[in-house]
Design a protein around this motif. Structure first.
Motif, PDB file in Angstrom:
ATOM      1  N   ASN A  50     -26.174  25.159 -50.905  1.00 30.68           N
ATOM      2  CA  ASN A  50     -27.088  25.206 -52.052  1.00 30.68           C
ATOM      3  C   ASN A  50     -27.149  26.586 -52.692  1.00 30.68           C
ATOM      4  O   ASN A  50     -28.024  26.849 -53.524  1.00 30.68           O
ATOM      5  N   ALA A  57     -28.266  24.216 -60.765  1.00 34.19           N
ATOM      6  CA  ALA A  57     -29.184  23.291 -60.087  1.00 34.19           C
ATOM      7  C   ALA A  57     -29.930  22.442 -61.111  1.00 34.19           C
ATOM      8  O   ALA A  57     -30.092  21.227 -60.927  1.00 34.19           O
ATOM      9  N   TYR A  90     -30.064  21.679 -46.855  1.00 28.90           N
ATOM     10  CA  TYR A  90     -29.710  22.621 -47.919  1.00 28.90           C
ATOM     11  C   TYR A  90     -30.080  22.042 -49.287  1.00 28.90           C
ATOM     12  O   TYR A  90     -29.220  21.798 -50.121  1.00 28.90           O
ATOM     13  N   PHE A  92     -31.002  21.717 -53.092  1.00 29.62           N
ATOM     14  CA  PHE A  92     -30.661  22.595 -54.207  1.00 29.62           C
ATOM     15  C   PHE A  92     -31.798  22.727 -55.220  1.00 29.62           C
ATOM     16  O   PHE A  92     -31.718  23.517 -56.159  1.00 29.62           O
ATOM     17  N   GLU A 115     -31.162  16.592 -50.532  1.00 32.77           N
ATOM     18  CA  GLU A 115     -30.847  17.293 -51.782  1.00 32.77           C
ATOM     19  C   GLU A 115     -32.073  17.919 -52.441  1.00 32.77           C
ATOM     20  O   GLU A 115     -31.969  18.947 -53.112  1.00 32.77           O
ATOM     21  N   VAL A 143     -33.654  27.529 -51.752  1.00 29.72           N
ATOM     22  CA  VAL A 143     -33.736  26.718 -52.970  1.00 29.72           C
ATOM     23  C   VAL A 143     -33.667  27.615 -54.210  1.00 29.72           C
ATOM     24  O   VAL A 143     -34.440  28.564 -54.324  1.00 29.72           O
TER      25      VAL A 143
END
Length: 247
Positions: A50, A57, A90, A92, A115, A143
């Motif tokens: 990510n 993103a 991970y 994003f 996600e 993030v």
């Protein structure tokens, strides 16, 4: 609500880190080390799945929503990657959304498990617990994007309008929720819009997107370092489309 969530309100940061949960759970997750990392150290940390630019993103979310609104979603095999996700996550993007049952961020953005890091509360407002969760998402999980997501025909927003304008008295703990939503709703009322509910929904998103940055040095520093972007949006329940809000 989980026991940890309800008891954490009464714990100071020192008490939390000194408790059994802090010593075992947070050490295992690497949280204490991650929160202590200066901005320069973040840039040197090993690349994660990510570790993408905030703008990328956001595009992933927008592309996913376009698929969802067009009824061409790709997520169907929910068992895929389950074993891999058992050891790490991970996400994003982090989503601060309403608890309304008609809005499911994973579906609305056509994303699979792992996600999105989702925090939900009626009225999609930020409080101490939610802020701590988002700080964890940014500082520990990496993030790169936070979206405050409101939605059309929000009951919490509508109830707050009635309290502010008509002095309606709500039972139980609902007045606490109303108090948290008042700033955005009062800003909308001052504008005297034709559609007060729609305007209040937008202003509530805008207020909370700004508030989370002003209330958290972790988030504000990540934004300053261009490691994080905070955006606002409103989901239309009838069409499934997400429209961006200027923050």
């Amino acid at each position: 609500m989980c026991e940890v969530c309800t008891t954490s309100r009464g714990l100071s940061r020192r008490g939390f880190l000194g408790s059994g949960l802090g010593a075992a759970g947070l050490a295992a997750a690497g949280m204490m080390g991650a929160l202590a990392l200066p901005s320069a150290a973040w840039a040197q940390a090993p690349a994660r799945p990510n570790a993408i630019p905030p703008a990328e993103a956001l595009k992933r979310l927008q592309d996913g929503n376009a698929r969802y609104a067009a009824n061409t979603s790709t997520q169907s095999d929910f068992s895929a990657g389950r074993l891999a996700r058992a050891s790490a996550q991970y996400p994003f993007a982090a989503i601060l959304s309403c608890a309304d049952s008609r809005l499911a961020p994973e579906f609305a953005f056509d994303q699979g498990a792992g996600e999105l890091f989702v925090c939900r509360v009626a009225g999609n407002f930020i409080n101490t617990d939610g802020l701590a969760s988002l700080e964890y998402g940014v500082a520990v999980l990496g993030v790169p994007l936070i979206m405050v997501l409101g939605h059309s025909n929000c009951g919490a927003i509508d109830a707050t309008i009635k309290v502010v304008k008509d002095n309606v008295v709500l039972p139980g703990h609902l007045p606490e929720l109303v108090n948290a939503l008042k700033p955005g709703i009062e800003a909308a009322i001052a504008q005297k819009p034709a559609d007060l509910l729609a305007a209040a929904t937008v202003e509530n998103v805008r207020f909370n997107a700004k508030r989370m940055q002003s209330s958290s040095s972790i988030l504000s520093q990540a934004v300053a370092d261009k490691k994080l972007m905070v955006v606002g949006a409103v989901y239309d329940i009838a069409t499934g489309k997400v429209n961006m809000v200027e923050v």
